[in-house]
Design a protein around this motif. Structure first.
Motif, PDB file in Angstrom:
ATOM      1  N   LEU A 134       0.836  -1.213   0.000  1.00 11.62           N
ATOM      2  CA  LEU A 134       0.000   0.000   0.000  1.00 11.62           C
ATOM      3  C   LEU A 134       0.864   1.254   0.000  1.00 11.62           C
ATOM      4  N   PRO A 135       0.355   2.338  -0.609  1.00 12.07           N
ATOM      5  CA  PRO A 135       1.119   3.597  -0.576  1.00 12.07           C
ATOM      6  C   PRO A 135       1.103   4.213   0.828  1.00 12.07           C
ATOM      7  N   PHE A 136       2.067   5.068   1.102  1.00 10.76           N
ATOM      8  CA  PHE A 136       2.084   5.792   2.382  1.00 10.76           C
ATOM      9  C   PHE A 136       1.149   6.994   2.305  1.00 10.76           C
ATOM     10  N   ILE A 137       0.723   7.458   3.486  1.00  9.48           N
ATOM     11  CA  ILE A 137       0.039   8.753   3.581  1.00  9.48           C
ATOM     12  C   ILE A 137       0.914   9.641   4.462  1.00  9.48           C
ATOM     13  N   THR A 138       1.068  10.888   4.063  1.00 10.72           N
ATOM     14  CA  THR A 138       1.900  11.809   4.839  1.00 10.72           C
ATOM     15  C   THR A 138       1.048  12.967   5.360  1.00 10.72           C
ATOM     16  N   LYS A 139       1.651  13.731   6.250  1.00 12.42           N
ATOM     17  CA  LYS A 139       0.961  14.900   6.786  1.00 12.42           C
ATOM     18  C   LYS A 139       0.605  15.872   5.650  1.00 12.42           C
ATOM     19  N   ASP A 140       1.461  15.944   4.622  1.00 12.17           N
ATOM     20  CA  ASP A 140       1.168  16.834   3.494  1.00 12.17           C
ATOM     21  C   ASP A 140      -0.106  16.397   2.780  1.00 12.17           C
ATOM     22  N   ASP A 141      -0.303  15.072   2.651  1.00 10.93           N
ATOM     23  CA  ASP A 141      -1.554  14.588   2.029  1.00 10.93           C
ATOM     24  C   ASP A 141      -2.753  15.088   2.831  1.00 10.93           C
ATOM     25  N   LEU A 142      -2.626  15.010   4.155  1.00  8.18           N
ATOM     26  CA  LEU A 142      -3.743  15.432   5.011  1.00  8.18           C
ATOM     27  C   LEU A 142      -4.023  16.917   4.823  1.00  8.18           C
ATOM     28  N   ARG A 143      -2.955  17.677   4.695  1.00  9.88           N
ATOM     29  CA  ARG A 143      -3.137  19.123   4.502  1.00  9.88           C
ATOM     30  C   ARG A 143      -3.762  19.403   3.137  1.00  9.88           C
ATOM     31  N   ASP A 144      -3.290  18.662   2.113  1.00  9.85           N
ATOM     32  CA  ASP A 144      -3.830  18.877   0.765  1.00  9.85           C
ATOM     33  C   ASP A 144      -5.306  18.525   0.709  1.00  9.85           C
ATOM     34  N   GLU A 145      -5.700  17.513   1.459  1.00 10.51           N
ATOM     35  CA  GLU A 145      -7.082  17.025   1.397  1.00 10.51           C
ATOM     36  C   GLU A 145      -7.975  17.710   2.430  1.00 10.51           C
ATOM     37  N   TYR A 146      -7.438  18.686   3.151  1.00 11.58           N
ATOM     38  CA  TYR A 146      -8.185  19.401   4.195  1.00 11.58           C
ATOM     39  C   TYR A 146      -9.435  20.041   3.619  1.00 11.58           C
ATOM     40  N   PRO A 147     -10.626  20.032   4.229  1.00 10.33           N
ATOM     41  CA  PRO A 147     -10.868  19.311   5.468  1.00 10.33           C
ATOM     42  C   PRO A 147     -11.487  17.917   5.271  1.00 10.33           C
ATOM     43  N   TYR A 148     -12.216  17.705   4.138  1.00  9.90           N
ATOM     44  CA  TYR A 148     -13.035  16.493   4.081  1.00  9.90           C
ATOM     45  C   TYR A 148     -12.495  15.377   3.188  1.00  9.90           C
ATOM     46  N   GLY A 149     -11.345  15.633   2.538  1.00  9.13           N
ATOM     47  CA  GLY A 149     -10.885  14.725   1.486  1.00  9.13           C
ATOM     48  C   GLY A 149     -10.655  13.277   1.895  1.00  9.13           C
ATOM     49  N   LEU A 150     -10.386  13.013   3.172  1.00  8.74           N
ATOM     50  CA  LEU A 150     -10.079  11.627   3.566  1.00  8.74           C
ATOM     51  C   LEU A 150     -11.205  10.974   4.358  1.00  8.74           C
ATOM     52  N   LEU A 151     -12.318  11.664   4.400  1.00 11.98           N
ATOM     53  CA  LEU A 151     -13.456  11.171   5.178  1.00 11.98           C
ATOM     54  C   LEU A 151     -14.016   9.905   4.525  1.00 11.98           C
ATOM     55  N   ALA A 152     -14.178   8.832   5.330  1.00 12.02           N
ATOM     56  CA  ALA A 152     -14.636   7.552   4.772  1.00 12.02           C
ATOM     57  C   ALA A 152     -16.083   7.233   5.153  1.00 12.02           C
ATOM     58  N   LYS A 153     -16.751   8.155   5.829  1.00 12.15           N
ATOM     59  CA  LYS A 153     -18.161   7.967   6.212  1.00 12.15           C
ATOM     60  C   LYS A 153     -18.911   9.256   5.910  1.00 12.15           C
ATOM     61  N   PRO A 154     -20.212   9.171   5.644  1.00 12.24           N
ATOM     62  CA  PRO A 154     -20.948  10.427   5.436  1.00 12.24           C
ATOM     63  C   PRO A 154     -20.901  11.280   6.701  1.00 12.24           C
ATOM     64  N   LEU A 155     -20.927  12.597   6.505  1.00 17.80           N
ATOM     65  CA  LEU A 155     -20.853  13.501   7.659  1.00 17.80           C
ATOM     66  C   LEU A 155     -21.965  13.234   8.659  1.00 17.80           C
ATOM     67  N   SER A 156     -23.113  12.768   8.139  1.00 25.83           N
ATOM     68  CA  SER A 156     -24.257  12.525   9.032  1.00 25.83           C
ATOM     69  C   SER A 156     -23.934  11.429  10.051  1.00 25.83           C
ATOM     70  N   GLU A 157     -22.909  10.610   9.779  1.00 28.96           N
ATOM     71  CA  GLU A 157     -22.545   9.555  10.739  1.00 28.96           C
ATOM     72  C   GLU A 157     -21.392   9.966  11.654  1.00 28.96           C
ATOM     73  N   CYS A 158     -20.840  11.169  11.410  1.00 28.34           N
ATOM     74  CA  CYS A 158     -19.730  11.624  12.253  1.00 28.34           C
ATOM     75  C   CYS A 158     -20.288  12.438  13.415  1.00 28.34           C
ATOM     76  N   VAL A 159     -19.655  12.272  14.583  1.00 30.44           N
ATOM     77  CA  VAL A 159     -20.175  12.971  15.759  1.00 30.44           C
ATOM     78  C   VAL A 159     -19.188  13.982  16.350  1.00 30.44           C
ATOM     79  N   ARG A 160     -17.935  13.934  15.919  1.00 30.03           N
ATOM     80  CA  ARG A 160     -16.969  14.854  16.542  1.00 30.03           C
ATOM     81  C   ARG A 160     -15.750  15.054  15.639  1.00 30.03           C
ATOM     82  N   ILE A 161     -15.076  16.168  15.838  1.00 34.01           N
ATOM     83  CA  ILE A 161     -13.739  16.342  15.254  1.00 34.01           C
ATOM     84  C   ILE A 161     -12.748  16.650  16.374  1.00 34.01           C
ATOM     85  N   HIS A 162     -11.495  16.368  16.110  1.00 32.73           N
ATOM     86  CA  HIS A 162     -10.399  16.923  16.906  1.00 32.73           C
ATOM     87  C   HIS A 162      -9.388  17.442  15.899  1.00 32.73           C
TER      88      HIS A 162
END
Ligand code: DLL
Length: 432
Positions: A62-90
């Motif tokens: 599998l490919p690696f994920i880096t902090k830069d990927d997270l920044r590039d995909e900010y805020p929702y790009g890596l979300l694997a569930k619909p927002l309606s199922e999410c209850v919190r962020i940190h």
């Protein structure tokens, strides 16, 4: 022991754990490939399909994920569930660049609380304990994570958040706190304040669960002696959930990774090659149980060693050593690699507390390293050694440890600001 000593999982045979991890990994990879365009793109680029991942032996494909990927995909790009199922962020503090935001479903919060509950139980906690949580609450994961774990264990929980040292000590003495959760630098500050107030004999603490920042073995001993407790290390990062990714047991010799939820690997930070257990390298995590934000092969930038030596506590989960630094906090000074933890070790071995600052600058095209450290009240009353002698001794010991010369300034007690959360001890003026 409380209910959260999950012996059937925490003491599982390696073979059974590999089977469990493999099943969960195969499912997680399929799920992210189908639901998150980012993963599909990354895997397609590497020519890997979910069918290529049949067990954890295929993880390296599998490919690696880096902090830069997270920044590039900010805020929702890596979300694997619909927002309606999410209850919190940190979120991380975002001192260097864009913040990283992590998402949680209720299942993810439960899983995280379980991890923290295991950590509290491993530190000797049960429903008989009063657990004082002096990590920050809010976007930072420290307060929320340990708070959830403490509830699960059934401790009487004091959700103090960080700061307000007077009130911390008042509640600690009045309510008889037995477990303290905070950063090691805040624990050291609390210990100093308790000593000054002369209330040590009213403290009932028996254990501390300290993490979120680097601390040395010497600092552990100082905190244990000054508070009369056992101090346990706890590790985690927002991207993977928060505290409790790994934690120390009674052996106090490395942190057991919650392997049924997170697969740990060590890689060469330069080449990305997977290194054998027992070798220092960059820690990489794959989440195999999370729903909203299940990062695959996330490069933490944290340096440590993984070992599977049998642990006297009976837990079989792989242990990670105390962190040896971060790939991005290693200072390169006059061409030499310097980790702040090496400087701390020298200072504490010489009897100083962890009240110090490292200042790096560039003057006339050459790097400079200055270390400011507070003299302790005990040293002030000891007339056998003067300040300049003390400074010379530190310069020599630092040279022996680092291989380069530092300029040392011993400063008056209480002149370096105390920290209530993560301490900022390094000022690299070359980057300002
Ligand atoms: O610091 C989560 C946490 C809270 C861990 C409370 C333990 C206790 P972040 O703010 O995202 O999350 O920072 C994560 O902190 O990559 C490490 O570099 C560092 N770190 C965390 N725990 C330790 C530790 C929380 N025990 C980053 N020793 C990580 C050394 C640590 N460094």
């Amino acid at each position: 022991m409380g209910n959260y000593y999950q012996k059937e999982i925490e003491c599982m045979s390696r073979e059974d754990m590999k089977k469990l991890q493999s099943e969960k990994l195969v499912n997680s990879v399929k799920r992210v490939y189908e639901n998150v365009p980012f993963y599909k793109r990354k895997m397609d680029e590497k020519g890997v399909t979910p069918n290529d991942i049949k067990s954890i032996d295929d993880l390296h494909k599998l490919p690696f994920i880096t902090k830069d990927d997270l920044r590039d995909e900010y805020p929702y790009g890596l979300l694997a569930k619909p927002l309606s199922e999410c209850v919190r962020i940190h979120s991380t503090s975002g001192t260097t660049g864009k913040r990283v935001v992590a998402f949680y479903t209720q299942h993810d919060i439960d899983l995280w609380d379980d991890c923290c509950a295991r950590a509290i139980v491993a530190a000797g906690g049960s429903n008989e304990d009063v657990c004082q949580i002096a990590y920050g609450f809010g976007l930072f994961t420290g307060g929320a994570g340990l708070n959830g774990g403490s509830h699960k264990v059934g401790c009487l929980t004091l959700p103090m958040s960080s700061g307000n040292t007077e009130r911390q000590i008042q509640f600690m003495t009045d309510l008889g706190s037995t477990i303290l959760c905070c950063t090691p630098s805040y624990a050291a500050y609390l210990a100093e304040s308790i000593k000054e107030k002369g209330v040590k004999d009213r403290i009932k603490l028996k254990a501390g669960i300290f993490g979120a920042e680097a601390w040395s073995e010497e600092m552990r001993k100082n905190i244990e002696n000054s508070l009369g407790i056992k101090a346990y290390d706890i590790y985690g990062l927002t991207e993977i959930s928060g505290p409790g990714v790994s934690f120390e047991c009674e052996a106090q010799d490395g942190m057991h990774v919650n392997e049924d939820h997170f697969i740990a690997e060590i890689i060469d930070p330069k080449t990305g090659e997977v290194l054998p257990e027992g070798t220092v390298g960059e820690l990489v995590f794959t989440c195999i149980d999370k729903e909203a934000f299940p990062l695959m092969r996330y490069r933490t930038r944290d340096l440590c060693v993984l070992t599977r030596d049998p642990c006297p506590c009976g837990r079989t989960h792989v242990k990670m050593s105390r962190l040896m630094g971060r790939t991005d906090d290693m200072l390169i000074i006059r061409g030499v690699n310097v980790f702040p933890s090496q400087i701390e070790t020298v200072l504490i071995k010489n009897g100083y507390e962890a009240n110090y600052q490292i200042i790096v600058d560039r003057v006339n095209n050459s790097d400079t390293l200055d270390v400011n450290v507070e003299i302790t009240p005990e040293m002030l009353s000891d007339t056998t050694m003067g300040i300049s002698e003390r400074e010379k001794k530190l310069v020599a010991d630092l040279k022996a440890m680092l291989g380069i010369k530092a300029v040392v300034h011993i400063v008056e007690p209480k002149t370096i600001a105390r920290s209530e959360g993560k301490a900022v001890r390094i000022i690299d003026k070359r980057k300002i």
